[in-house]
Design a protein around this motif. Structure first.
Motif, PDB file in Angstrom:
ATOM      1  N   UNK A 284      14.132 -13.818 -28.000  1.00  0.00           N
ATOM      2  CA  UNK A 284      12.775 -13.744 -28.567  1.00  0.00           C
ATOM      3  C   UNK A 284      11.734 -14.170 -27.543  1.00  0.00           C
ATOM      4  N   UNK A 285      11.989 -15.240 -26.784  1.00  0.00           N
ATOM      5  CA  UNK A 285      11.006 -15.671 -25.788  1.00  0.00           C
ATOM      6  C   UNK A 285      10.815 -14.636 -24.688  1.00  0.00           C
ATOM      7  N   UNK A 286      11.883 -13.929 -24.336  1.00  0.00           N
ATOM      8  CA  UNK A 286      11.768 -12.855 -23.350  1.00  0.00           C
ATOM      9  C   UNK A 286      10.785 -11.803 -23.873  1.00  0.00           C
TER      10      UNK A 286
ATOM     11  N   UNK B   6       6.829 -11.292 -22.602  1.00  0.00           N
ATOM     12  CA  UNK B   6       6.461  -9.929 -22.208  1.00  0.00           C
ATOM     13  C   UNK B   6       5.200  -9.482 -22.955  1.00  0.00           C
ATOM     14  N   UNK B   7       5.177  -9.731 -24.256  1.00  0.00           N
ATOM     15  CA  UNK B   7       4.033  -9.321 -25.084  1.00  0.00           C
ATOM     16  C   UNK B   7       2.734  -9.960 -24.580  1.00  0.00           C
TER      17      UNK B   7
ATOM     18  N   UNK C 236       2.397 -12.696 -13.447  1.00  0.00           N
ATOM     19  CA  UNK C 236       3.556 -12.327 -12.624  1.00  0.00           C
ATOM     20  C   UNK C 236       4.400 -11.216 -13.255  1.00  0.00           C
ATOM     21  N   UNK C 237       4.134 -10.883 -14.517  1.00  0.00           N
ATOM     22  CA  UNK C 237       5.015  -9.962 -15.253  1.00  0.00           C
ATOM     23  C   UNK C 237       4.975  -8.533 -14.687  1.00  0.00           C
ATOM     24  N   UNK C 238       6.136  -7.976 -14.407  1.00  0.00           N
ATOM     25  CA  UNK C 238       6.236  -6.571 -13.982  1.00  0.00           C
ATOM     26  C   UNK C 238       6.798  -5.733 -15.124  1.00  0.00           C
ATOM     27  N   UNK C 239       8.056  -6.005 -15.518  1.00  0.00           N
ATOM     28  CA  UNK C 239       8.608  -5.300 -16.683  1.00  0.00           C
ATOM     29  C   UNK C 239       9.846  -6.011 -17.216  1.00  0.00           C
TER      30      UNK C 239
ATOM     31  N   UNK D 142      16.279 -10.529 -19.910  1.00  0.00           N
ATOM     32  CA  UNK D 142      15.769 -10.599 -18.539  1.00  0.00           C
ATOM     33  C   UNK D 142      14.484  -9.813 -18.342  1.00  0.00           C
ATOM     34  N   UNK D 143      13.649 -10.334 -17.476  1.00  0.00           N
ATOM     35  CA  UNK D 143      12.459  -9.591 -17.058  1.00  0.00           C
ATOM     36  C   UNK D 143      12.244  -9.742 -15.562  1.00  0.00           C
TER      37      UNK D 143
END
Ligand code: ADP
Ligand code: MG
Length: 253
Positions: free
Chosen positions: A49-51, A55-56, A69-72, A78-79
Protein backbone atom coordinates in the motif's frame (compact mmCIF):
# COMPACT_ATOMS: atom_id res chain seq x y z
CA UNK A 1 22.17 -13.44 -13.99
CA UNK A 2 24.05 -11.19 -11.64
CA UNK A 3 22.35 -10.45 -8.38
CA UNK A 4 21.39 -6.82 -8.01
CA UNK A 5 23.27 -4.79 -5.48
CA UNK A 6 21.67 -3.78 -2.21
CA UNK A 7 22.66 -0.23 -1.37
CA UNK A 8 20.93 0.22 1.98
CA UNK A 9 18.41 -1.45 4.21
CA UNK A 10 16.40 0.76 6.54
CA UNK A 11 13.39 0.13 8.73
CA UNK A 12 10.74 0.48 6.05
CA UNK A 13 12.55 0.08 2.75
CA UNK A 14 15.45 -1.56 0.96
CA UNK A 15 17.34 0.39 -1.69
CA UNK A 16 18.85 -1.43 -4.66
CA UNK A 17 21.01 -0.10 -7.42
CA UNK A 18 18.80 0.97 -10.32
CA UNK A 19 19.07 -0.12 -13.96
CA UNK A 20 20.75 3.13 -15.02
CA UNK A 21 23.30 5.34 -13.29
CA UNK A 22 21.64 7.87 -11.04
CA UNK A 23 18.65 5.64 -10.32
CA UNK A 24 17.65 3.48 -7.38
CA UNK A 25 14.96 0.90 -6.74
CA UNK A 26 12.98 1.31 -3.53
CA UNK A 27 11.56 -1.92 -2.13
CA UNK A 28 8.75 -1.32 0.39
CA UNK A 29 8.80 -3.71 3.35
CA UNK A 30 6.00 -4.38 5.82
CA UNK A 31 8.16 -3.27 8.77
CA UNK A 32 8.49 0.14 10.32
CA UNK A 33 4.95 1.00 11.30
CA UNK A 34 3.57 4.57 11.24
CA UNK A 35 4.87 6.75 14.05
CA UNK A 36 6.10 3.86 16.13
CA UNK A 37 8.81 4.63 18.65
CA UNK A 38 10.18 2.14 19.50
CA UNK A 39 9.55 0.34 16.22
CA UNK A 40 6.65 -2.09 16.25
CA UNK A 41 5.70 -5.28 14.52
CA UNK A 42 5.23 -5.40 10.77
CA UNK A 43 1.77 -4.73 9.31
CA UNK A 44 0.98 -7.28 6.66
CA UNK A 45 0.51 -5.66 3.25
CA UNK A 46 1.70 -2.23 4.40
CA UNK A 47 4.62 -2.16 1.95
CA UNK A 48 2.32 -2.83 -1.01
CA UNK A 49 0.00 0.00 0.00
CA UNK A 50 2.79 2.48 0.81
CA UNK A 51 4.40 1.77 -2.56
CA UNK A 52 1.07 2.71 -4.21
CA UNK A 53 0.40 5.66 -1.94
CA UNK A 54 3.85 7.18 -2.33
CA UNK A 55 3.50 6.74 -6.10
CA UNK A 56 0.13 8.52 -5.97
CA UNK A 57 1.43 11.52 -4.01
CA UNK A 58 4.81 11.84 -5.73
CA UNK A 59 3.40 11.57 -9.24
CA UNK A 60 0.70 14.09 -8.31
CA UNK A 61 3.41 16.47 -7.11
CA UNK A 62 5.44 15.91 -10.30
CA UNK A 63 2.38 16.75 -12.37
CA UNK A 64 1.90 20.13 -10.68
CA UNK A 65 5.56 21.01 -11.07
CA UNK A 66 6.87 20.08 -7.62
CA UNK A 67 10.00 18.04 -8.34
CA UNK A 68 10.28 14.61 -6.70
CA UNK A 69 12.53 11.58 -7.07
CA UNK A 70 9.69 9.37 -8.37
CA UNK A 71 10.15 7.93 -11.88
CA UNK A 72 7.75 4.97 -12.05
CA UNK A 73 6.36 2.06 -10.13
CA UNK A 74 7.88 -1.27 -11.13
CA UNK A 75 5.71 -3.80 -9.32
CA UNK A 76 3.69 -4.34 -6.15
CA UNK A 77 6.53 -3.49 -3.80
CA UNK A 78 9.07 -1.60 -5.89
CA UNK A 79 9.46 1.75 -7.57
CA UNK A 80 12.19 3.37 -9.60
CA UNK A 81 13.46 6.70 -8.26
CA UNK A 82 16.22 9.17 -9.02
CA UNK A 83 19.17 8.77 -6.72
CA UNK A 84 19.61 11.91 -4.65
CA UNK A 85 22.09 13.17 -2.11
CA UNK A 86 19.84 13.25 0.94
CA UNK A 87 19.97 16.42 3.04
CA UNK A 88 20.40 15.02 6.58
CA UNK A 89 17.22 16.64 7.87
CA UNK A 90 13.68 15.57 8.50
CA UNK A 91 11.58 18.54 7.49
CA UNK A 92 8.32 18.61 9.43
CA UNK A 93 5.33 20.76 8.44
CA UNK A 94 2.58 21.20 11.01
CA UNK A 95 -0.95 22.48 10.47
CA UNK A 96 -2.51 21.35 13.77
CA UNK A 97 -0.88 20.92 17.16
CA UNK A 98 0.00 17.31 18.00
CA UNK A 99 2.79 15.13 19.33
CA UNK A 100 5.96 16.84 20.39
CA UNK A 101 4.70 20.34 19.64
CA UNK A 102 1.77 19.84 22.02
CA UNK A 103 3.87 18.33 24.80
CA UNK A 104 6.77 20.75 24.53
CA UNK A 105 4.73 23.94 24.25
CA UNK A 106 1.58 22.89 26.11
CA UNK A 107 -0.75 23.47 23.17
CA UNK A 108 -3.74 21.10 23.25
CA UNK A 109 -3.68 18.42 20.56
CA UNK A 110 -5.92 19.38 17.63
CA UNK A 111 -5.49 23.15 17.96
CA UNK A 112 -5.34 24.77 14.51
CA UNK A 113 -2.03 26.59 14.14
CA UNK A 114 -2.12 30.22 12.98
CA UNK A 115 0.00 29.24 9.96
CA UNK A 116 1.90 26.16 8.85
CA UNK A 117 5.01 25.71 10.99
CA UNK A 118 8.14 24.21 9.44
CA UNK A 119 10.60 22.47 11.76
CA UNK A 120 13.89 20.67 11.19
CA UNK A 121 15.19 17.52 12.87
CA UNK A 122 18.72 16.25 12.36
CA UNK A 123 18.50 12.82 10.72
CA UNK A 124 20.55 10.77 13.18
CA UNK A 125 18.82 7.82 14.72
CA UNK A 126 21.48 7.29 17.40
CA UNK A 127 20.77 10.81 18.65
CA UNK A 128 17.02 10.29 18.34
CA UNK A 129 16.62 12.77 15.44
CA UNK A 130 16.98 15.91 17.61
CA UNK A 131 15.27 19.13 16.64
CA UNK A 132 17.68 21.74 15.24
CA UNK A 133 17.49 25.40 14.29
CA UNK A 134 18.54 27.03 11.02
CA UNK A 135 21.65 28.22 12.87
CA UNK A 136 22.82 24.63 13.45
CA UNK A 137 22.05 23.60 9.88
CA UNK A 138 24.03 26.46 8.36
CA UNK A 139 26.89 26.38 10.90
CA UNK A 140 27.43 22.64 10.42
CA UNK A 141 27.05 22.88 6.65
CA UNK A 142 24.09 20.50 6.29
CA UNK A 143 22.43 23.06 4.02
CA UNK A 144 22.93 26.70 3.05
CA UNK A 145 20.57 29.59 3.71
CA UNK A 146 19.55 29.44 0.03
CA UNK A 147 18.87 25.70 0.32
CA UNK A 148 16.72 26.33 3.40
CA UNK A 149 14.69 28.98 1.59
CA UNK A 150 14.14 26.49 -1.23
CA UNK A 151 13.32 23.69 1.21
CA UNK A 152 10.67 25.81 2.98
CA UNK A 153 9.10 26.78 -0.37
CA UNK A 154 9.10 23.10 -1.45
CA UNK A 155 7.69 21.92 1.88
CA UNK A 156 4.87 24.47 1.79
CA UNK A 157 3.89 23.50 -1.74
CA UNK A 158 3.82 19.85 -0.73
CA UNK A 159 1.73 20.85 2.29
CA UNK A 160 -0.84 22.69 0.17
CA UNK A 161 -1.10 19.79 -2.26
CA UNK A 162 -1.36 17.09 0.40
CA UNK A 163 -3.75 19.07 2.60
CA UNK A 164 -6.04 19.64 -0.37
CA UNK A 165 -6.00 16.02 -1.49
CA UNK A 166 -6.69 14.83 2.06
CA UNK A 167 -9.46 17.37 2.61
CA UNK A 168 -11.23 16.05 -0.47
CA UNK A 169 -11.47 12.60 1.12
CA UNK A 170 -12.44 13.68 4.62
CA UNK A 171 -8.99 13.55 6.15
CA UNK A 172 -7.15 16.27 8.00
CA UNK A 173 -3.40 16.47 7.52
CA UNK A 174 -2.24 17.44 11.01
CA UNK A 175 1.45 17.22 10.13
CA UNK A 176 3.91 15.34 7.95
CA UNK A 177 7.61 14.83 7.48
CA UNK A 178 9.62 15.14 4.30
CA UNK A 179 13.09 14.21 3.17
CA UNK A 180 14.73 16.38 0.56
CA UNK A 181 17.61 15.43 -1.73
CA UNK A 182 19.97 17.11 -4.14
CA UNK A 183 20.30 16.14 -7.75
CA UNK A 184 22.80 17.58 -10.17
CA UNK A 185 21.95 18.65 -13.69
CA UNK A 186 25.24 19.69 -15.23
CA UNK A 187 26.61 22.37 -12.94
CA UNK A 188 23.23 23.06 -11.39
CA UNK A 189 21.90 21.57 -8.21
CA UNK A 190 18.19 21.10 -7.61
CA UNK A 191 16.38 20.12 -4.45
CA UNK A 192 13.70 17.48 -4.87
CA UNK A 193 11.28 15.62 -2.62
CA UNK A 194 12.73 12.18 -1.83
CA UNK A 195 12.09 9.14 0.40
CA UNK A 196 8.34 8.46 0.70
CA UNK A 197 5.00 10.11 1.33
CA UNK A 198 2.70 7.66 3.08
CA UNK A 199 0.87 7.15 6.38
CA UNK A 200 4.29 6.45 7.89
CA UNK A 201 5.27 10.07 7.30
CA UNK A 202 1.89 11.80 7.84
CA UNK A 203 -0.36 12.32 10.88
CA UNK A 204 -3.87 11.89 9.52
CA UNK A 205 -7.16 12.50 11.28
CA UNK A 206 -10.55 11.36 10.08
CA UNK A 207 -13.02 14.22 9.75
CA UNK A 208 -15.90 12.16 8.31
CA UNK A 209 -18.80 12.13 10.69
CA UNK A 210 -17.36 14.96 12.74
CA UNK A 211 -19.42 17.75 11.23
CA UNK A 212 -22.84 16.97 12.64
CA UNK A 213 -23.55 16.52 16.36
CA UNK A 214 -24.67 13.02 17.33
CA UNK A 215 -27.96 12.20 19.07
CA UNK A 216 -26.66 13.49 22.40
CA UNK A 217 -25.64 16.75 20.71
CA UNK A 218 -21.93 15.96 20.96
CA UNK A 219 -19.67 16.76 18.01
CA UNK A 220 -17.00 14.13 17.49
CA UNK A 221 -13.43 15.49 17.30
CA UNK A 222 -11.33 14.39 14.33
CA UNK A 223 -9.26 11.41 15.48
CA UNK A 224 -6.81 8.88 14.08
CA UNK A 225 -7.96 6.77 11.14
CA UNK A 226 -8.47 3.11 11.90
CA UNK A 227 -6.44 0.88 9.56
CA UNK A 228 -4.86 3.99 8.08
CA UNK A 229 -3.02 2.31 5.16
CA UNK A 230 -6.07 0.51 3.76
CA UNK A 231 -8.50 3.31 4.49
CA UNK A 232 -6.36 5.99 2.83
CA UNK A 233 -5.77 3.78 -0.22
CA UNK A 234 -9.49 2.98 -0.40
CA UNK A 235 -10.60 6.62 -0.21
CA UNK A 236 -8.05 7.62 -2.85
CA UNK A 237 -9.08 4.72 -5.05
CA UNK A 238 -5.56 3.31 -5.33
CA UNK A 239 -6.17 -0.08 -3.74
CA UNK A 240 -4.53 -2.57 -6.09
CA UNK A 241 -7.24 -4.95 -7.24
CA UNK A 242 -5.00 -8.00 -7.11
CA UNK A 243 -4.13 -7.68 -3.45
CA UNK A 244 -5.86 -10.36 -1.48
CA UNK A 245 -6.57 -9.09 1.94
CA UNK A 246 -5.16 -11.49 4.38
CA UNK A 247 -7.98 -12.75 6.46
CA UNK A 248 -6.69 -15.21 8.97
CA UNK A 249 -8.14 -18.71 8.82
CA UNK A 250 -11.10 -18.81 11.15
CA UNK A 251 -12.23 -21.74 13.16
CA UNK A 252 -15.73 -22.59 12.01
CA UNK A 253 -16.50 -25.32 14.43
P1 ADP B 1 15.27 4.63 7.62
O1 ADP B 1 15.13 3.42 8.47
O2 ADP B 1 16.65 5.21 7.61
O3 ADP B 1 14.15 5.62 7.72
P2 ADP B 1 14.03 3.66 5.20
O4 ADP B 1 13.69 2.24 5.45
O5 ADP B 1 12.94 4.67 5.18
O6 ADP B 1 15.21 4.13 6.12
O7 ADP B 1 14.86 3.67 3.83
C1 ADP B 1 14.97 4.76 3.06
C2 ADP B 1 16.36 5.33 3.03
O8 ADP B 1 16.62 5.76 1.72
C3 ADP B 1 16.49 6.57 3.91
O9 ADP B 1 17.75 6.59 4.53
C4 ADP B 1 16.36 7.71 2.92
O10 ADP B 1 17.06 8.87 3.34
C5 ADP B 1 16.98 7.13 1.68
N1 ADP B 1 16.44 7.68 0.41
C6 ADP B 1 15.14 7.92 0.11
N2 ADP B 1 15.01 8.40 -1.14
C7 ADP B 1 16.25 8.45 -1.68
C8 ADP B 1 16.79 8.87 -2.95
N3 ADP B 1 16.00 9.31 -3.92
N4 ADP B 1 18.13 8.80 -3.13
C9 ADP B 1 18.93 8.35 -2.14
N5 ADP B 1 18.50 7.94 -0.93
C10 ADP B 1 17.18 7.99 -0.69
MG1 MG C 1 12.42 6.10 6.65
Amino acid sequence: MARRKKVYEGKAKILYEGPEPGTLIQYYKDDGRAGATPPQAAVEGKGVLNNRLSEFFMSGLNSIGVPTHFIRRLNMREQLVRMAEIVPLEVVVRNFAAGELSTRLGIPEGTALPRPIVEYYFKDEKLGDPMVAEEHIIAFGWASQQDLDDIVALALRVNDFLSGVMMGIGIRLADFRLEVGRIWEGDFMRLIVADEISPDSCRLWDTRGTEAPDREGVTREPGPLADVYTELARRLGVLPSNVTHTTKPTLIN
